[in-house]
Design a protein around this motif. Structure first.
Motif, mmCIF file in Angstrom:
data_model
loop_
_atom_site.group_PDB
_atom_site.id
_atom_site.type_symbol
_atom_site.label_atom_id
_atom_site.label_comp_id
_atom_site.label_asym_id
_atom_site.label_seq_id
_atom_site.Cartn_x
_atom_site.Cartn_y
_atom_site.Cartn_z
ATOM 1 N N ILE B 48 3.877 -2.375 0.269
ATOM 2 C CA ILE B 48 3.312 -1.167 0.892
ATOM 3 C C ILE B 48 2.132 -0.660 0.069
ATOM 4 C CG2 ILE B 48 3.768 1.267 1.427
ATOM 5 C CD1 ILE B 48 6.660 0.392 2.115
ATOM 6 N N GLU B 49 2.340 -0.628 -1.243
ATOM 7 C CA GLU B 49 1.251 -0.178 -2.138
ATOM 8 C C GLU B 49 0.051 -1.091 -2.027
ATOM 9 O OE1 GLU B 49 3.661 1.164 -5.931
ATOM 10 O OE2 GLU B 49 1.560 0.704 -6.428
ATOM 11 N N LYS B 50 0.300 -2.389 -1.998
ATOM 12 C CA LYS B 50 -0.804 -3.355 -1.938
ATOM 13 C C LYS B 50 -1.603 -3.151 -0.646
ATOM 14 C CE LYS B 50 -1.994 -8.245 -2.257
ATOM 15 N NZ LYS B 50 -1.607 -9.622 -1.973
ATOM 16 N N VAL B 51 -0.881 -2.993 0.456
ATOM 17 C CA VAL B 51 -1.564 -2.808 1.739
ATOM 18 C C VAL B 51 -2.388 -1.523 1.723
ATOM 19 C CG1 VAL B 51 -1.250 -2.431 4.221
ATOM 20 C CG2 VAL B 51 0.118 -4.151 3.046
ATOM 21 N N GLN B 52 -1.761 -0.441 1.259
ATOM 22 C CA GLN B 52 -2.476 0.843 1.227
ATOM 23 C C GLN B 52 -3.714 0.770 0.350
ATOM 24 O OE1 GLN B 52 0.722 4.380 1.972
ATOM 25 N NE2 GLN B 52 0.979 3.241 0.108
ATOM 26 N N GLY B 53 -3.589 0.022 -0.749
ATOM 27 C CA GLY B 53 -4.725 -0.106 -1.658
ATOM 28 C C GLY B 53 -5.851 -0.929 -1.073
ATOM 29 N N SER B 81 2.218 2.882 10.253
ATOM 30 C CA SER B 81 1.583 3.436 11.455
ATOM 31 C C SER B 81 1.883 4.917 11.585
ATOM 32 C CB SER B 81 2.032 2.680 12.711
ATOM 33 O OG SER B 81 3.387 2.952 12.985
ATOM 34 N N ARG B 82 2.796 5.400 10.745
ATOM 35 C CA ARG B 82 3.047 6.843 10.726
ATOM 36 C C ARG B 82 1.848 7.530 10.083
ATOM 37 N NH1 ARG B 82 8.882 9.244 9.184
ATOM 38 N NH2 ARG B 82 8.763 7.739 7.502
ATOM 39 N N ARG B 83 1.194 6.776 9.216
ATOM 40 C CA ARG B 83 0.072 7.331 8.465
ATOM 41 C C ARG B 83 -1.270 6.858 9.012
ATOM 42 N NH1 ARG B 83 -1.194 6.334 2.004
ATOM 43 N NH2 ARG B 83 -3.393 6.756 2.326
ATOM 44 N N TYR B 84 -1.312 5.593 9.470
ATOM 45 C CA TYR B 84 -2.563 5.024 9.956
ATOM 46 C C TYR B 84 -2.517 4.834 11.472
ATOM 47 C CZ TYR B 84 -3.179 3.553 5.044
ATOM 48 O OH TYR B 84 -3.290 3.503 3.682
#
Lengths: 163, 133
Positions: B48-53, B81-84
């Motif tokens: 999750i962190e890697k994707v967000q980064g 997708s809750r955030r993006y």
């Protein structure tokens, strides 16, 4: 309560579980033991969608699971129980709900964690929990996919100590 | 700043990178198309962190193409997708990616999404030369 497989996997419902373990265990129901998911409808939907269409999915933390057992909510189906970590496993065993065989399939990396087999890592706290469960007479083995040979707990703990 | 909408591939082990490079031979060097690979050793949180980064700016014209529905790649795309406000299609294959790239300068409407999904599906058939009489 028919639990055909109890698996610890920090990725919960995902590729290996969906393509292999549901069939191997002949399960038609998945219960994810997680208070976080129990309380988060959005996240529950994500995992519901991840499961094969014919498989019913429930997400309950240990306290709710105990209540469900009393109310007969665990009577139906051949259940694949999925736990995110060993802390949850300990909680489950302490509640008296389950003391059968446990498969450790995936525990991810992090600081102070050591790789013991494939993508499974442990830290000191984990090893303490595992030792405690072993003393209770529980059978615990490590296996990622059915094609791997299951690794016995004492062998894994030896590996951990040697690292 | 690219005028082409972002396309993000999420695959187990990073096979998407090869797919992106290879499709460049069909539709020209891909722009604003990249992958975030899920390594076997990653925890959910690490991925999750890697994707967000890696994703940078995301709009509702951003397309995420994942390999396996129900896999960690898809689960993470859905979680985020809750955030993006991105759109997600699973089961990415060569012609699906090509179609997505061909529509990269259009709004990612339901119709365009349907075309992209269909292109992937239509490319899958058993190939056999009919018996010669």
């Amino acid at each position: 309560m028919d639990i055909t497989l109890c698996r610890v996997d920090s990725r919960l419902i995902h590729g290996q579980v969906v393509t292999k373990w549901v069939n191997q265990a002949n399960a038609n129901r998945i219960i994810v033991v997680s208070e976080e998911l129990e309380q988060d409808e959005f996240m529950r939907s994500v995992y519901l969608m991840a499961a094969p269409p014919a498989v019913k999915v429930d997400c309950w933390g240990v306290p709710s699971l105990v209540a469900q057992k009393k109310a007969g909510g665990l009577d139906d189906g051949r259940i694949l129980l999925i736990l995110p970590d060993l802390k949850t496993l300990k909680s489950l065993v302490d509640s008296g709900l389950y003391t059968g065989e446990v498969q450790i399939g995936g525990l991810g990396g992090g600081p102070s964690r050591k790789v013991v087999f494939q993508n499974i890592t442990l830290d000191d706290a984990d090893v303490d929990i595992l030792r405690g469960l072993e003393e209770k007479g529980m059978k615990i083995y490590f296996q990622t996919i059915p094609e791997d040979s299951p690794q016995a707990l004492d062998k894994i703990i030896d590996k951990y100590e040697k690292e | 700043m690219s005028t082409k909408n972002k396309i993000i591939l999420l695959t187990h082990g990073g096979w998407g990178a090869a797919l992106i490079n290879s499709m460049g031979l069909l539709v020209g060097k891909p722009e604003n198309v990249f992958e975030v690979a899920l390594e076997p050793s990653f925890t959910l949180e690490q991925y999750i962190e890697k994707v967000q980064g890696a994703v940078g700016e995301v709009s509702n014209n951003t397309l995420v193409l994942t390999d396996i529905p129900g896999g960690t790649t898809s689960n993470v795309a859905l979680r985020l997708s809750r955030r993006y406000p991105w759109h997600i299609i699973s089961g990415v294959n060569a012609l699906m990616l090509v179609e997505a790239i061909m529509h990269q300068e259009e709004t990612l409407s339901d119709e365009v999404l349907a075309k992209i999904l269909e292109a992937g599906q239509q490319s899958q058939k058993e190939l056999r030369v009919p018996k010669q009489v």
